[in-house]
Enzyme design. Structure first.
Site, mmCIF file in Angstrom:
data_model
loop_
_atom_site.group_PDB
_atom_site.id
_atom_site.type_symbol
_atom_site.label_atom_id
_atom_site.label_comp_id
_atom_site.label_asym_id
_atom_site.label_seq_id
_atom_site.Cartn_x
_atom_site.Cartn_y
_atom_site.Cartn_z
ATOM 1 N N SER A 112 0.815 -1.109 0.136
ATOM 2 C CA SER A 112 -0.019 -0.065 -0.126
ATOM 3 C C SER A 112 1.062 1.374 -0.129
ATOM 4 O O SER A 112 1.575 1.501 -0.883
ATOM 5 C CB SER A 112 -0.918 -0.128 1.122
ATOM 6 O OG SER A 112 -1.734 1.149 1.078
ATOM 7 N N HIS A 113 0.840 2.018 1.063
ATOM 8 C CA HIS A 113 1.511 3.496 1.152
ATOM 9 C C HIS A 113 2.877 3.190 1.703
ATOM 10 O O HIS A 113 3.369 4.428 1.879
ATOM 11 C CB HIS A 113 0.352 4.289 1.924
ATOM 12 C CG HIS A 113 0.146 3.810 3.424
ATOM 13 N ND1 HIS A 113 -0.372 2.616 3.545
ATOM 14 C CD2 HIS A 113 0.523 4.258 4.624
ATOM 15 C CE1 HIS A 113 -0.500 2.272 4.772
ATOM 16 N NE2 HIS A 113 -0.012 3.327 5.771
ATOM 17 N N ASP A 276 -2.030 6.488 -3.729
ATOM 18 C CA ASP A 276 -0.946 5.811 -3.062
ATOM 19 C C ASP A 276 -0.370 4.646 -3.810
ATOM 20 O O ASP A 276 -0.704 4.591 -4.992
ATOM 21 C CB ASP A 276 -1.323 5.351 -1.384
ATOM 22 C CG ASP A 276 -2.253 4.016 -1.523
ATOM 23 O OD1 ASP A 276 -3.129 4.223 -2.622
ATOM 24 O OD2 ASP A 276 -2.425 3.264 -0.783
ATOM 25 N N ASP A 278 -0.663 1.468 -4.203
ATOM 26 C CA ASP A 278 -1.715 0.558 -4.851
ATOM 27 C C ASP A 278 -3.185 1.097 -5.373
ATOM 28 O O ASP A 278 -3.602 0.446 -5.990
ATOM 29 C CB ASP A 278 -1.828 -0.839 -4.074
ATOM 30 C CG ASP A 278 -2.645 -0.526 -2.679
ATOM 31 O OD1 ASP A 278 -2.761 0.650 -2.181
ATOM 32 O OD2 ASP A 278 -3.197 -1.414 -2.188
ATOM 33 N N ASP A 280 -5.471 2.582 -3.639
ATOM 34 C CA ASP A 280 -6.557 2.591 -2.689
ATOM 35 C C ASP A 280 -6.961 3.753 -1.980
ATOM 36 O O ASP A 280 -7.941 3.813 -1.392
ATOM 37 C CB ASP A 280 -6.867 1.257 -2.180
ATOM 38 C CG ASP A 280 -5.757 1.091 -1.090
ATOM 39 O OD1 ASP A 280 -5.006 1.884 -1.079
ATOM 40 O OD2 ASP A 280 -5.829 -0.062 -0.544
ATOM 41 N N ARG A 281 -6.041 4.760 -1.947
ATOM 42 C CA ARG A 281 -6.128 5.665 -1.000
ATOM 43 C C ARG A 281 -6.389 6.991 -1.700
ATOM 44 O O ARG A 281 -5.654 7.058 -3.063
ATOM 45 C CB ARG A 281 -4.892 5.957 0.137
ATOM 46 C CG ARG A 281 -5.132 4.625 1.194
ATOM 47 C CD ARG A 281 -3.774 4.740 1.929
ATOM 48 N NE ARG A 281 -3.631 3.448 2.502
ATOM 49 C CZ ARG A 281 -3.667 3.241 3.823
ATOM 50 N NH1 ARG A 281 -3.818 4.369 4.564
ATOM 51 N NH2 ARG A 281 -3.596 2.029 4.639
ATOM 52 N N LYS A 375 -11.193 0.203 -1.009
ATOM 53 C CA LYS A 375 -11.373 1.406 -1.144
ATOM 54 C C LYS A 375 -10.477 1.929 -2.485
ATOM 55 O O LYS A 375 -9.781 0.941 -2.966
ATOM 56 C CB LYS A 375 -10.497 2.096 0.067
ATOM 57 C CG LYS A 375 -8.953 1.365 0.512
ATOM 58 C CD LYS A 375 -8.365 1.891 1.910
ATOM 59 C CE LYS A 375 -7.241 1.356 2.110
ATOM 60 N NZ LYS A 375 -7.478 0.262 2.730
#
Length: 542
Positions: A112-113, A276, A278, A280-281, A375
């Site tokens: 992710s982030h 981010d 991947d 999703d944010r 998300k």
């Protein structure tokens, strides 16, 4: 030919809130990846010759693990794997593919982030057939398998190349390499009024999207520039890189400082956004204003009916417990359900599947709806643009109007990173030990009305999650929440969430730090943060 390779278990493969995350060198240990993948395959029930989706955010080690996953899928009875070209798939795009193609599930490779590179972070997550992250009953079973594994199965031949679109085979299994963007972009065009957004942009409305050298670069370029007509170069840092260009792909005020600085100029773009690692944010920025994730969730819920997909209204909303209560006030006015869940997108899945909620969000910059079961950063950006195209107001005007109608919730998250794990756990244990006696205590001008360690009973399947974070609620509704993050890979991250509601419009322009000053002081003294960790200031404030 299928090979059975002897292996020995590792004792540290327990998935966190978003799968298994460790440093790249840790994943490179002998059979570490193979053990975890085999534990997944041994756990998940599937019919013969099922389909599996595989892809990730393109960070370092992504292609190596994609190749391993393809070979192991062939050895474990899958009939087809769908792979994003080059091993690339944003997390929401993977969720969409699982749902659209009726896949048994998906292997999503991302941290992710978190930062990337040879010494950075890596992650493996399993998503189930609804497109969402595996629930705790499955991740617990996977972990149990990892502790007893004795062998893994892998196809002896190398994985077919997955750099070009097309179909090829590995044994009896078909390997389908797809354009990672097309299906997702088509879905977005179904949800939103691209014509009105195009008209808004054609009128001179300037957009800037910072992809942070992460996975959303190709998605944003196709949608914003190619389909919606934003000027070439509106998407910056759009080339995905294995180390995210040396940056930190976390869309917040620290790591997206250049974007925010540009939007603060009088002649800056009208609308700015970032996503981010991947995809999703999201971070939403208007000219002269940074929108907090909690406020963004509330505004999207209040205005979702302006987009075609939600024109009949929304069924309900859900937020993670540490997320501010701003969206609750929207739900109350709309007369719809509002649900408070533990942190982790997997807790929204049952609510979405049961039709109890339409829009969900977390304070950590994640927002999404029932279109997928993850998300979705680009989705949030497009819903904002659809709202802007309908309301013909600036981001700042929409936020201030929202505060005027619903009141403002001042909110901050303080992250204390890479704390000694024993000290962090000791801090939390001390808080839990004092909860029973905390109600009625006065701290400064505030009196504690209730204090607990949050637990959650899923209203759909009755499953229970406990120990989800310490909540201290004061008379008047102000809150302090303490919890340890499940997404880090070094030491422990203590997150402290601080919020206070203000109904008086005359006070809405107050600086959040000033509005929350007393609560910030109380958070340190009650949590004994400096005393127990030696930290006098958080590493990051969002």
């Amino acid at each position: 030919m299928i090979e059975r390779i002897a292996t020995k278990p590792y004792d540290d493969q327990k998935p966190g809130t978003s799968g298994l995350r460790k440093k790249v060198p840790h994943f490179k240990q002998e059979n570490y990846v193979q053990n975890f993948l085999q534990a997944i395959f041994d756990t998940v029930g599937k019919g013969e010759r099922e389909t599996l989706v595989i892809g990730g955010d393109g960070r370092f080690f992504n292609r190596d693990v994609v190749a391993i996953a393809i070979r192991m899928a062939a050895a474990n009875g899958y009939g087809r794997v769908i792979v994003g070209q080059g091993g690339i798939l944003s997390t929401p795009a993977a969720s969409n593919l699982i749902r659209k193609r009726g896949a048994a599930g998906g292997i999503v490779l991302s941290a992710s982030h978190n930062p990337g590179g040879p010494k950075g972070d890596f992650g493996i997550k399993y998503n189930i057939e609804n497109g969402g992250p595996a629930p705790e009953r499955i991740t617990s079973a996977i972990y149990k398998k990892t502790k007893a594994i004795g062998e893994y199965r892998i196809y002896s031949a190398p994985a077919p190349e997955f750099l070009t679109v097309g179909e090829r085979s590995l044994g009896d299994m078909t390997v389908e390499v797809i354009d990672p963007v097309a299906d997702y972009a088509d879905l977005m065009e179904e949800l939103f009024d691209f014509g009105k957004i195009r008209d808004l942009i054609a009128s001179g409305f300037k957009v800037r999207f910072d992809a942070m050298h992460a996975v959303t670069g190709p998605y944003a370029t196709e949608i914003l520039e190619n389909r919606l007509g934003a000027a070439e170069g509106s998407v910056v840092n759009g080339e995905p890189k294995e180390d995210f260009g040396g940056g930190h792909p976390d869309p917040n005020a620290v790591y997206a400082a250049d974007l925010i600085e540009e939007l603060m100029r009088d002649d800056g773009p009208d609308f700015g956004a970032a996503s981010d690692g991947d995809g999703d944010r999201n971070l939403i920025v208007g000219r002269g204003i940074v929108v907090t994730p909690s406020d963004s969730l509330a505004v999207l819920a209040a205005n979702a009916h302006l987009a075609p997909a939600y024109k009949k209204g929304i069924a309900g909303v859900a937020r993670s417990m540490p997320t501010s209560q701003a969206v609750d006030r929207v739900a109350k006015k709309l007369g719809i359900g509002a649900y408070e869940t533990p942190t982790g997108w997997k807790y929204f899945g049952n609510l979405l599947d049961a039709g109890k909620v339409t829009i969900c969000g977390e304070e950590s910059a994640g927002t999404g709806s029932d279109h997928v079961r993850e998300k979705d950063g680009v989705w949030a950006v497009l819903l904002w643009l659809n709202i802007l195209a309908e309301r013909h107001e600036s981001v700042k005007a929409i936020i201030e109007s929202h505060w005027s109608e619903f009141g403002r919730t001042f909110y901050q998250r303080h992250d204390f990173e890479e704390i000694d794990t024993d000290k962090a756990e000791g801090l939390m244990e001390s808080l839990r030990d004092r909860l029973a006696s905390m109600a009625g205590q006065r701290f400064g001008s505030l009196v504690v009305s209730e204090a607990d360690d949050f637990s959650y009973k899923d209203p759909v399947d009755g499953s229970v999650a406990t120990g989800q974070g310490v909540r201290i609620v004061f008379s008047g509704g102000a809150r302090i929440v303490y919890r340890l993050s499940g997404t880090g890979t070094a030491g422990a991250t203590l997150r402290v969430y601080i919020e206070r509601y203000e109904s008086d419009p005359a006070k809405h322009t107050q600086d959040p730090g000033e509005a929350l000053a007393e609560l910030i002081s109380i958070a340190d003294s009650v949590g004994e943060i400096k005393k127990r960790t030696g930290r006098s200031e958080p590493d990051v404030i969002t």
